[in-house]
Design a protein around this motif. Structure first.
Motif, mmCIF file in Angstrom:
data_model
loop_
_atom_site.group_PDB
_atom_site.id
_atom_site.type_symbol
_atom_site.label_atom_id
_atom_site.label_comp_id
_atom_site.label_asym_id
_atom_site.label_seq_id
_atom_site.Cartn_x
_atom_site.Cartn_y
_atom_site.Cartn_z
ATOM 1 N N TRP A 1 -5.192 1.698 -8.937
ATOM 2 C CA TRP A 1 -5.379 3.125 -8.669
ATOM 3 C C TRP A 1 -6.834 3.320 -8.271
ATOM 4 O O TRP A 1 -7.737 2.901 -8.994
ATOM 5 C CB TRP A 1 -5.096 3.969 -9.912
ATOM 6 N N ALA A 2 -7.062 3.948 -7.132
ATOM 7 C CA ALA A 2 -8.418 4.251 -6.673
ATOM 8 C C ALA A 2 -8.760 5.670 -7.111
ATOM 9 O O ALA A 2 -8.018 6.605 -6.813
ATOM 10 C CB ALA A 2 -8.508 4.128 -5.158
ATOM 11 N N LYS B 1 0.854 -1.178 0.000
ATOM 12 C CA LYS B 1 0.000 0.000 0.000
ATOM 13 C C LYS B 1 0.895 1.234 0.000
ATOM 14 O O LYS B 1 1.820 1.333 0.805
ATOM 15 C CB LYS B 1 -0.893 0.003 1.232
ATOM 16 N N ARG B 2 0.600 2.161 -0.905
ATOM 17 C CA ARG B 2 1.406 3.375 -0.993
ATOM 18 C C ARG B 2 1.023 4.317 0.138
ATOM 19 O O ARG B 2 -0.143 4.596 0.376
ATOM 20 C CB ARG B 2 1.197 4.075 -2.336
ATOM 21 N N GLU B 3 2.043 4.754 0.854
ATOM 22 C CA GLU B 3 1.864 5.754 1.911
ATOM 23 C C GLU B 3 2.859 6.863 1.634
ATOM 24 O O GLU B 3 4.049 6.716 1.900
ATOM 25 C CB GLU B 3 2.081 5.132 3.289
ATOM 26 N N TYR C 1 -1.572 -3.766 -10.315
ATOM 27 C CA TYR C 1 -1.383 -2.402 -9.837
ATOM 28 C C TYR C 1 -2.750 -1.737 -9.821
ATOM 29 O O TYR C 1 -3.479 -1.808 -10.812
ATOM 30 C CB TYR C 1 -0.428 -1.634 -10.755
ATOM 31 N N TYR D 1 6.044 2.535 -0.437
ATOM 32 C CA TYR D 1 5.060 1.470 -0.289
ATOM 33 C C TYR D 1 5.308 0.730 1.011
ATOM 34 O O TYR D 1 6.437 0.424 1.353
ATOM 35 C CB TYR D 1 5.149 0.473 -1.454
ATOM 36 N N GLN E 1 -7.866 -4.001 1.065
ATOM 37 C CA GLN E 1 -7.748 -3.020 2.142
ATOM 38 C C GLN E 1 -7.647 -3.687 3.484
ATOM 39 O O GLN E 1 -8.085 -4.703 3.783
ATOM 40 C CB GLN E 1 -8.949 -2.067 2.171
ATOM 41 N N LYS F 1 2.140 6.886 -9.122
ATOM 42 C CA LYS F 1 2.360 5.544 -8.579
ATOM 43 C C LYS F 1 1.019 4.935 -8.175
ATOM 44 O O LYS F 1 0.106 5.638 -7.752
ATOM 45 C CB LYS F 1 3.278 5.605 -7.363
ATOM 46 N N SER G 1 -10.630 8.714 -6.496
ATOM 47 C CA SER G 1 -11.294 9.267 -5.317
ATOM 48 C C SER G 1 -12.641 9.882 -5.694
ATOM 49 O O SER G 1 -12.804 10.501 -6.729
ATOM 50 C CB SER G 1 -10.409 10.309 -4.645
ATOM 51 N N ASP H 1 -1.829 3.040 -6.092
ATOM 52 C CA ASP H 1 -2.203 3.093 -4.681
ATOM 53 C C ASP H 1 -1.950 1.756 -3.989
ATOM 54 O O ASP H 1 -1.609 1.712 -2.807
ATOM 55 C CB ASP H 1 -3.678 3.466 -4.542
ATOM 56 N N TYR H 2 -2.115 0.671 -4.738
ATOM 57 C CA TYR H 2 -1.899 -0.673 -4.208
ATOM 58 C C TYR H 2 -1.198 -1.516 -5.266
ATOM 59 O O TYR H 2 -1.414 -1.343 -6.465
ATOM 60 C CB TYR H 2 -3.220 -1.376 -3.863
#
Length: 131
Positions: free
Chosen positions: A97-98, A32-34, A95, A38, A131, A75, A100, A77-78
Motif C-alpha cells: 500500500w502506497a 498493479k491495482r487499476e 502486498y 488488478y 513500478q 485492496k 499518498s 496497490d501492488y
C-alpha cells in the motif's frame, strides 16, 4: 585433422552455451491495482539484479510485526513475488500500500500475517522495483 577441428568447434559451442545459461536472471511478477481490478504484469525479461538484491535485503532484514488485518481494509496497490523463489517451494507474496503524499509503503506478506511500514529510503527502493 577434421576430427580435431570438429571437436574444437563442438567444445567452443558447448562452452558458449554453458556460460550463456549460467547467468543468474531475476524475474518478478507484479499485479498493479487499476480501479477495482488488478492488472497482471509478468516480467519475463531480466531486471536489474542490483534492484532485486537491495529489495530482497530490505524485505529479509526488516522487523516484520505480527498483524491482524481488518477484513474491510482497502485492496493493496501492488502485489508481487519473486519467480525464482517459486522453484524452491517457499514463494512469499507481498502486498503493498502506497501512502499518498508521504512516499512511504506499508507491506504485508503471506496471508497478511506479517506487517511492516517502511521508511522513506526503503520505500523508494521497493517502489522503484515494482513500478
Amino acid at each position: 585433422m577434421k576430427w580435431r577441428l570438429f571437436l574444437l568447434a563442438l567444445f567452443i559451442v558447448s562452452l558458449a552455451l554453458t556460460v550463456g545459461c549460467s547467468n543468474k536472471q531475476e524475474h518478478i511478477s507484479i499485479q498493479k491495482r487499476e480501479g477495482k481490478i488488478y492488472k497482471f504484469e509478468a516480467y519475463e525479461e531480466s531486471i536489474e539484479i542490483e534492484k532485486t538484491i537491495k529489495t530482497k535485503e530490505i524485505l529479509k532484514n526488516i522487523n516484520w510485526e505480527n498483524s491482524k488485518m481488518e477484513k474491510d481494509r482497502p485492496k493493496a496497490d501492488y502485489i508481487f513475488y519473486f519467480n525464482d523463489e517459486k522453484n524452491e517451494d517457499k514463494i512469499v507474496v507481498y502486498y503493498v500500500w502506497a501512502i499518498s503524499g508521504e512516499n512511504i509503503l506499508k507491506l504485508t506478506k503471506g496471508k497478511h500475517s506479517k506487517y511492516v511500514q517502511l521508511n522513506k529510503a526503503d520505500s523508494e527502493i521497493v517502489l522503484n522495483l515494482i513500478q
